[in-house]
Design an enzyme around this catalytic site. Structure first.
Site, PDB file in Angstrom:
ATOM      1  N   CYS A 104      -5.255 -33.757   0.511  1.00  0.00           N
ATOM      2  CA  CYS A 104      -5.579 -33.339  -0.234  1.00  0.00           C
ATOM      3  C   CYS A 104      -7.314 -34.098  -0.973  1.00  0.00           C
ATOM      4  CB  CYS A 104      -5.213 -33.039  -1.339  1.00  0.00           C
ATOM      5  SG  CYS A 104      -3.809 -32.322  -1.719  1.00  0.00           S
ATOM      6  N   CYS A 125      -2.898 -37.265  -2.014  1.00  0.00           N
ATOM      7  CA  CYS A 125      -2.196 -37.358  -0.790  1.00  0.00           C
ATOM      8  C   CYS A 125      -3.464 -37.855   0.386  1.00  0.00           C
ATOM      9  CB  CYS A 125      -1.175 -37.079  -0.638  1.00  0.00           C
ATOM     10  SG  CYS A 125      -1.749 -34.686   0.251  1.00  0.00           S
ATOM     11  N   GLU A 134      -3.596 -29.844  -5.354  1.00  0.00           N
ATOM     12  CA  GLU A 134      -5.629 -30.114  -5.579  1.00  0.00           C
ATOM     13  C   GLU A 134      -5.757 -28.489  -4.778  1.00  0.00           C
ATOM     14  OE1 GLU A 134      -4.158 -33.914  -5.265  1.00  0.00           O
ATOM     15  OE2 GLU A 134      -3.040 -32.143  -5.142  1.00  0.00           O
ATOM     16  N   HIS A 193      -0.136 -27.581  -1.673  1.00  0.00           N
ATOM     17  CA  HIS A 193      -0.646 -28.652  -3.252  1.00  0.00           C
ATOM     18  C   HIS A 193      -1.113 -28.396  -4.695  1.00  0.00           C
ATOM     19  CE1 HIS A 193       0.528 -32.527  -0.369  1.00  0.00           C
ATOM     20  NE2 HIS A 193       1.260 -31.432   0.231  1.00  0.00           N
TER      21      HIS A 193
END
Length: 153
Positions: free
Chosen positions: A85, A82, A54, A52
Site C-alpha cells: 500500500c 503495509c 488503501e 486492501h
C-alpha cells in the site's frame, strides 16, 4: 483540513470490513475537502491479496478523477500502510497520508520502513500519524480478540 472528521469516515469503513469478517482497516481519499474514494479490506470477499482498504480507495478516487495521479489528494487510513500500500500511495503521487494506529508487524511508513519519504524516490508524501489512533487500535484489537475467542485463530 479536519483530519479527525475524515479519519472518522475511514473508521466507518473499517467497521464495514469487520462486519464482513475482513480485517477492519478503512480508508478514504479526500480532494478539495470532499471524499472521492472509499475502501475497506476485501481480501477475503474477493480472494484478492491486493484488496486492501488503501488500494480500493485509491482505485475509486483515480476512477472518479479520471487520473491515476492523485497529487492533490489526502489519503486517510486507520492503520499504517503495509509495503504494498505504501508503494501504491507513492505511485499514485498522494500529497498527504494521514493514518491512525501504527502497524508493528508490517508498517511501511514509520514502523519497519519509510517507503513514502525515501529521498531516493522522485516523490515524497507528507505523513501525519496518530489521528484517532486509540479508536483505530481498538477496532483491530477487538476484532482479533473476538476471532481468538471463537477459535478462528
Amino acid at each position: 483540513m479536519d483530519h479527525e472528521k475524515f479519519m472518522a469516515e475511514a473508521l466507518k469503513e473499517a467497521e464495514k470490513a469487520a462486519l464482513q469478517g475482513e480485517v477492519p482497516v478503512g480508508a478514504v481519499v479526500v480532494y478539495n475537502g470532499e471524499i472521492i474514494g472509499r475502501g475497506h479490506n476485501l481480501r477475503e470477499t474477493f480472494s484478492d491479496p491486493t484488496a486492501h482498504a488503501e488500494i480500493v480507495a485509491l482505485k475509486e478516487a483515480a476512477s472518479k478523477l479520471k487520473n491515476w495521479q492523485l497529487k492533490d489528494c489526502t489519503l486517510y487510513v486507520t492503520v499504517e500502510p503495509c509495503p504494498m500500500c505504501a508503494g501504491a500511495i507513492y505511485q499514485a503521487r498522494i500529497k498527504t497520508l494521514v493514518y491512525g494506529a501504527p502497524d508493528l508487524k508490517a508498517g511501511a511508513v514509520d514502523t519497519l520502513f519509510d517507503l513514502v519519504r525515501n529521498p531516493r524516490l522522485n516523490h515524497r508524501v507528507e505523513v501525519i500519524s496518530g489521528v484517532l489512533a486509540a479508536e483505530a487500535s481498538k477496532i483491530i484489537t477487538d476484532f482479533f480478540r473476538e476471532k481468538r475467542n471463537r477459535g478462528k485463530f
